[in-house]
Write a protein that holds these residues in place. Structure first.
Motif, PDB file in Angstrom:
ATOM      1  N   PHE A 290       0.839  -1.194   0.000  1.00 43.95           N
ATOM      2  CA  PHE A 290       0.000   0.000   0.000  1.00 43.95           C
ATOM      3  C   PHE A 290       0.878   1.249   0.000  1.00 43.95           C
ATOM      4  O   PHE A 290       2.076   1.176   0.284  1.00 43.95           O
ATOM      5  CB  PHE A 290      -0.937  -0.002   1.214  1.00 43.95           C
TER       6      PHE A 290
ATOM      7  N   THR B 267      -6.735   0.990  -0.016  1.00 42.65           N
ATOM      8  CA  THR B 267      -6.413   0.076   1.079  1.00 42.65           C
ATOM      9  C   THR B 267      -7.705  -0.580   1.564  1.00 42.65           C
ATOM     10  O   THR B 267      -8.789  -0.045   1.342  1.00 42.65           O
ATOM     11  CB  THR B 267      -5.748   0.787   2.287  1.00 42.65           C
TER      12      THR B 267
ATOM     13  N   HIS C 273       1.067  -9.069   2.619  1.00 40.42           N
ATOM     14  CA  HIS C 273       0.656  -7.672   2.681  1.00 40.42           C
ATOM     15  C   HIS C 273       0.414  -7.340   4.152  1.00 40.42           C
ATOM     16  O   HIS C 273       0.332  -8.240   4.990  1.00 40.42           O
ATOM     17  CB  HIS C 273      -0.633  -7.447   1.877  1.00 40.42           C
TER      18      HIS C 273
ATOM     19  N   PRO D 261      -1.374   5.603   5.771  1.00 35.21           N
ATOM     20  CA  PRO D 261      -1.694   4.566   6.753  1.00 35.21           C
ATOM     21  C   PRO D 261      -0.773   4.594   7.966  1.00 35.21           C
ATOM     22  O   PRO D 261       0.334   5.135   7.925  1.00 35.21           O
ATOM     23  CB  PRO D 261      -1.473   3.275   5.961  1.00 35.21           C
TER      24      PRO D 261
ATOM     25  N   GLN E  48      -7.360   6.344  -0.830  1.00 34.49           N
ATOM     26  CA  GLN E  48      -6.557   7.268  -0.030  1.00 34.49           C
ATOM     27  C   GLN E  48      -6.699   8.689  -0.577  1.00 34.49           C
ATOM     28  O   GLN E  48      -6.845   9.642   0.176  1.00 34.49           O
ATOM     29  CB  GLN E  48      -5.088   6.821  -0.006  1.00 34.49           C
TER      30      GLN E  48
ATOM     31  N   ILE F 166      -2.259  -4.881   6.310  1.00 33.25           N
ATOM     32  CA  ILE F 166      -3.372  -3.930   6.317  1.00 33.25           C
ATOM     33  C   ILE F 166      -3.134  -2.892   7.415  1.00 33.25           C
ATOM     34  O   ILE F 166      -2.760  -3.234   8.534  1.00 33.25           O
ATOM     35  CB  ILE F 166      -4.708  -4.658   6.547  1.00 33.25           C
TER      36      ILE F 166
END
Length: 254
Positions: A51, A126, A176, A160, A104, A178
């Motif tokens: 991300f 995301t 990944h 993030p 985003q 989150i």
């Protein structure tokens, strides 16, 4: 030969202008990643989390209030497939972990531009908890557009945070991470007079929460994200802008 040199210089100048147009006091620094600049936003992609570390964009009265735009998800063509996600990775995410594909850089802030479809690249997305995405986060983004509709353009840096484990995408076939939460810094610069308000919201924020209750200082965003949000801001302005609450509270409806 002279013509080639002139063309290269013009391209370089346009590239620098485009990057500067999306960021105020230069783009954020502090975390490494692939920086991609586009006409309506600049982002820094993290190949480990999959991300963006941050996105920066400039909302003006001319970019908002366009027609409703579709959400046609695509992997980012400028990023290696090993460094970003693909649409199938989000399969069953809403049903299983309660997330939306959260922009985003918000689509509505650039609905009146010709390049709006670039916001549907997954580098700008995301897995954001539905209650957050459709609740206080959406209301904050709407408040930004309402302020812009008065004639005031704003710069925004958003991104993030990774402070606790939230969930994993159930159908993703690659590693990944989150985010556990998100920050958004809203900035105005009127002839060198800089004001800012920053917000941090966690993934488990309730849908009914007021975004105003999550206002923090820019300094706190920088401390928790590891970023320098406005790296070229003059040192004598930093305390007044980055260390204070409420710079844009009133214009944002708080």
């Amino acid at each position: 030969m002279k013509l080639k040199v002139l063309c290269f210089t013009a391209a370089s100048l346009w590239s620098s202008f485009s990057l500067a147009a999306n960021c105020v006091y230069n783009c954020p620094t502090g975390i490494s990643g692939q920086t991609i600049e586009r006409s309506i936003y600049t982002l820094n992609n993290n190949s480990s989390t999959k991300f963006a570390n941050w996105v920066a964009y400039h909302v003006t009265p001319a970019t908002i209030n366009g027609p409703s735009r579709s959400r046609n998800w695509r992997s980012d063509p400028s990023i290696s497939s090993s460094a970003t996600l693909e649409p199938s990775d989000y399969q069953d995410a809403h049903a299983t972990i309660g997330t939306d594909r959260g922009h985003q850089v918000p689509l509505a802030s650039f609905s009146n531009t010709s390049d709006w479809a670039m916001l549907n690249y997954l580098s700008n997305i995301t897995p954001q908890a539905s209650n957050l995405n459709q609740g206080p986060w959406a209301r904050l983004e709407s408040a930004v557009r309402s302020y812009v509709s008065t004639g005031q353009d704003v710069y925004v840096v958003s991104g993030p945070l990774y402070e606790w484990y939230f969930a994993s995408l159930p159908q993703a076939d690659e590693s990944h991470t989150i985010p556990s939460g998100y920050f958004k810094v809203v900035i105005t610069d009127v002839n060198g007079w800089v004001e800012a308000s920053a917000f941090i919201m966690e993934q488990d924020t309730s849908r009914s929460s007021s975004y105003c209750s999550f206002e923090v200082t820019v300094d706190e965003v920088e401390s928790r994200s590891g970023l320098n949000i406005m790296p070229s801001l003059e040192s004598y302005k930093e305390g007044a802008v980055e260390g204070q609450l409420g710079g844009l509270s009133s214009p944002l409806g708080c």
